[in-house]
Design a protein around this motif. Structure first.
Motif, short mmCIF file in Angstrom:
data_model
loop_
_atom_site.label_atom_id
_atom_site.label_comp_id
_atom_site.label_asym_id
_atom_site.label_seq_id
_atom_site.Cartn_x
_atom_site.Cartn_y
_atom_site.Cartn_z
N GLU A 52 -13.96 51.11 94.81
CA GLU A 52 -14.07 50.15 93.08
C GLU A 52 -15.17 48.72 93.39
OE1 GLU A 52 -10.64 49.95 90.97
OE2 GLU A 52 -9.67 51.84 92.06
N LEU A 53 -15.09 48.25 94.19
CA LEU A 53 -15.63 46.25 93.94
C LEU A 53 -17.15 47.33 94.22
CD1 LEU A 53 -12.57 44.83 95.15
CD2 LEU A 53 -13.38 45.42 92.80
N VAL A 54 -17.82 47.44 96.06
CA VAL A 54 -18.57 48.09 95.78
C VAL A 54 -19.94 47.48 94.91
CG1 VAL A 54 -19.97 49.15 97.66
CG2 VAL A 54 -17.86 48.90 98.17
N PRO A 55 -19.84 49.06 94.04
CA PRO A 55 -20.45 48.79 92.69
C PRO A 55 -20.34 47.71 92.22
CG PRO A 55 -18.78 50.84 92.39
CD PRO A 55 -19.17 50.20 93.54
N LYS A 56 -19.96 46.98 92.17
CA LYS A 56 -19.84 45.86 91.66
C LYS A 56 -20.44 44.66 92.30
CE LYS A 56 -15.35 46.92 89.15
NZ LYS A 56 -13.89 46.46 88.38
N LYS A 60 -23.68 42.65 90.92
CA LYS A 60 -23.26 40.83 90.68
C LYS A 60 -24.77 40.24 91.60
CE LYS A 60 -19.81 37.60 89.32
NZ LYS A 60 -18.17 37.48 89.65
N PHE A 61 -24.54 40.03 92.76
CA PHE A 61 -25.38 39.39 93.77
C PHE A 61 -26.29 39.76 94.16
CE2 PHE A 61 -20.53 38.82 94.88
CZ PHE A 61 -20.31 37.38 94.06
N PHE A 62 -26.56 40.94 94.01
CA PHE A 62 -27.61 41.58 95.10
C PHE A 62 -29.04 42.04 94.20
CE2 PHE A 62 -24.68 43.38 97.85
CZ PHE A 62 -24.94 42.28 98.90
N SER A 63 -30.12 41.51 94.85
CA SER A 63 -31.83 41.71 94.41
C SER A 63 -32.27 43.67 95.02
CB SER A 63 -32.70 40.89 94.31
OG SER A 63 -33.18 40.74 96.22
N GLU A 64 -33.15 44.20 94.68
CA GLU A 64 -33.08 45.44 95.67
C GLU A 64 -33.48 44.86 96.58
OE1 GLU A 64 -36.84 46.74 93.30
OE2 GLU A 64 -36.06 47.33 91.41
N LYS A 65 -33.73 44.27 96.95
CA LYS A 65 -33.88 43.84 98.43
C LYS A 65 -32.81 44.35 99.72
CE LYS A 65 -35.91 40.09 102.05
NZ LYS A 65 -35.63 38.63 101.91
N ASN A 66 -31.99 43.62 99.85
CA ASN A 66 -30.17 44.13 100.21
C ASN A 66 -29.14 44.69 99.28
OD1 ASN A 66 -29.22 41.54 98.69
ND2 ASN A 66 -29.57 40.86 100.00
N GLY A 67 -29.71 45.51 98.27
CA GLY A 67 -28.90 45.82 97.59
C GLY A 67 -27.83 46.87 97.91
N SER A 81 -16.87 35.15 91.65
CA SER A 81 -17.96 34.40 92.44
C SER A 81 -18.92 34.56 90.89
CB SER A 81 -18.29 35.51 93.55
OG SER A 81 -16.97 35.14 94.31
N THR A 82 -20.01 33.57 91.89
CA THR A 82 -21.25 33.23 90.86
C THR A 82 -22.18 34.36 91.19
OG1 THR A 82 -20.65 30.32 90.82
CG2 THR A 82 -22.81 31.58 90.44
N ALA A 83 -22.23 34.69 89.91
CA ALA A 83 -23.04 35.92 89.87
C ALA A 83 -24.55 35.77 90.48
CB ALA A 83 -23.74 36.89 89.11
#
Length: 460
Positions: A52-56, A60-67, A81-83
């Motif tokens: 459930e947390l993976v898409p969140k 919150k943290f990833f750009s397309e580079k390591n999405g 955590s800071t986004a």
């Protein structure tokens, strides 16, 4: 309660399973059935909770580079955590000069590091060390640093207050291991815990661990640093040589950041910044601190002191930040809502006067600003006033009918009603669309009918 299992969640077997489940868009029943074939009930619960947390955390943290990468976290660590947007913007606050060859690399202690959100976006040339009392959080931090940082990060399992004291002492304290070149730091970043009860994000302000008084003591042991506080924290407790910074988007104010020492580039000032989705600056304001804006009235002070005597779950605090030095006046041609960062920072009054010297409030303590000219975006959302009346069903219905309004949005400040129920009760039937404000003018309840005007962008 689902047990945290770092080894399980970071295994190739589990991560390959999650990739497959997401790729084929399995529903919860199919996921559960498939997991039951190879994992225990406890392991299955942990994996499903993590899924459930993976898409969140990717959002919150990833750009397309390591999405499509994986991070290690639980629900509470992720919430605090800071986004990406705010984290990326804050990276520019650090001393970004690359170290000269032969000089030591500057090190940052991420105090109360959690899953590592405040370390993810630090400049790559900085060395970071995560500090926390929770071994599970440190396991998250080490794993996530390998994903998000150019090199693995060290961790220290200890009380952040002790680590700070050790940071400026060559001799051991109370028999502890003395600080050394591998664990000492030049700077710190700190996000005090705000949860007194499992599953609750406490925002009662006095319920910080470490307390703000302890944060001030911690800051003395570093060249500089930053501490993240709830946006409603009373700024009259913050020393005058610090810099206060409010950060958020156009729709919210997410952080009150206090900068200490060498990181305080504007000591004695309050700044507010609207940050875009990619971490860019959309708009920014900066003024010298004003003691009048920061002084709490008697009711607020009594509530703040009363909170301190209560258990965390029972604490309450008035989070409205509508104090202003704007005068009161009559309802004019335009009505404006300040952006949340301007509201929290108390800079909305001086900012509004910079565009229209006659800007004023229509009721004390309510941050709706009336003006003769539109106030510009992104600092303000501005509405043209069409009409107004008392808040009485017959009067409001007559006003809506006179302006042929059928589609209605209801905004509230200073008046308590259920917006959806009120719109159903009013039964608007016209062709036009409008925004209806239920608020107060000179303290009396008033309904103000408006239309949103096209944003006028700030010229400076």
């Amino acid at each position: 309660m689902v047990m945290f299992n770092a080894e399980l969640l970071t295994s190739a077997k589990v991560q390959d399973f999650i990739k497959k489940a997401f790729q084929h868009k399995w529903d919860a029943l199919k996921v559960s059935t498939a997991l039951a074939r190879e994992f225990s009930n406890e392991e299955r619960a942990a994996i499903m909770d993590y899924m459930e947390l993976v898409p969140k955390f990717r959002e919150k943290f990833f750009s397309e580079k390591n999405g499509d990468a994986f991070l290690l976290c639980d629900r509470l660590a992720l919430e605090q955590s800071t986004a990406f947007d705010i984290g990326h913007w804050k990276s520019a606050l650090w001393l970004n000069d690359q170290p000269v060859q032969g000089t030591p690399v500057q090190t940052v202690h991420d105090l109360c590091c959690g899953m590592g959100g405040d370390s993810f976006f630090l400049p790559d040339h900085l060395n970071v060390i995560g500090v926390d009392l929770d071994e599970n959080r440190l396991a998250m931090y080490r794993y996530n640093a390998e994903v998000m940082r150019p090199k693995a990060a060290q961790t220290i399992c200890a009380d952040v207050r002790e680590v700070a004291r050790e940071n400026s002492h060559a001799q051991p304290l109370n028999g502890a291991t003395p600080a050394n070149s591998e664990t000492r730091a030049d700077f710190f970043t700190l996000d005090p815990a705000r949860r007194a009860i499992e599953g609750e994000n406490q925002r009662d302000l006095k319920n910080l661990t470490p307390s703000f008084e302890e944060v001030l003591e911690i800051a003395k042991h570093y060249r500089g640093g930053m501490a993240k506080l709830p946006p409603s924290y009373p700024t009259d407790e913050i020393p005058g040589d610090c810099e206060i910074l409010y950060l958020g988007s156009r729709q919210d104010c997410r952080e009150l950041l206090v900068l200490f020492g060498e990181l305080a580039k504007h000591p004695g000032c309050v700044r507010a910044a609207i940050v875009g989705k990619k971490g860019e600056t959309v708009a920014e304001w900066c003024e010298a601190r004003d003691a009048k804006r920061e002084t709490r009235d008697k009711e607020s002070q009594e509530q703040f002191e009363y909170n301190f005597e209560l258990e965390g779950k029972d604490r309450i605090y008035r989070t409205a930040s509508s104090q202003s030095d704007l005068p009161l006046g009559d309802l004019g041609k335009y009505l404006s809502e300040p952006a949340p960062v301007l509201l929290r920072s108390h800079l909305f009054g001086s900012t509004a006067r910079g565009f229209d010297p006659d800007s004023h409030l229509v009721s004390e303590g309510i941050a709706y600003i009336s003006s003769a000219t539109p106030l510009p975006a992104p600092g303000f959302a501005t509405f043209k006033v069409l009409d107004h009346c008392e808040i009485a069903s017959g009067a409001v219905r007559a006003m809506l009918k006179a302006h042929d309004v059928g589609k209605l949005t209801l905004k509230l400040r200073g008046v308590k009603v259920d917006p959806d129920a009120e719109i159903k009760r009013l039964k608007p039937k016209g062709k036009n669309e409008a925004i209806l404000f239920y608020t107060r003018a000179q303290g009396e309840k008033i309904a103000i009918l408006t239309t949103r005007i096209k944003d006028t962008l700030m010229s400076s």
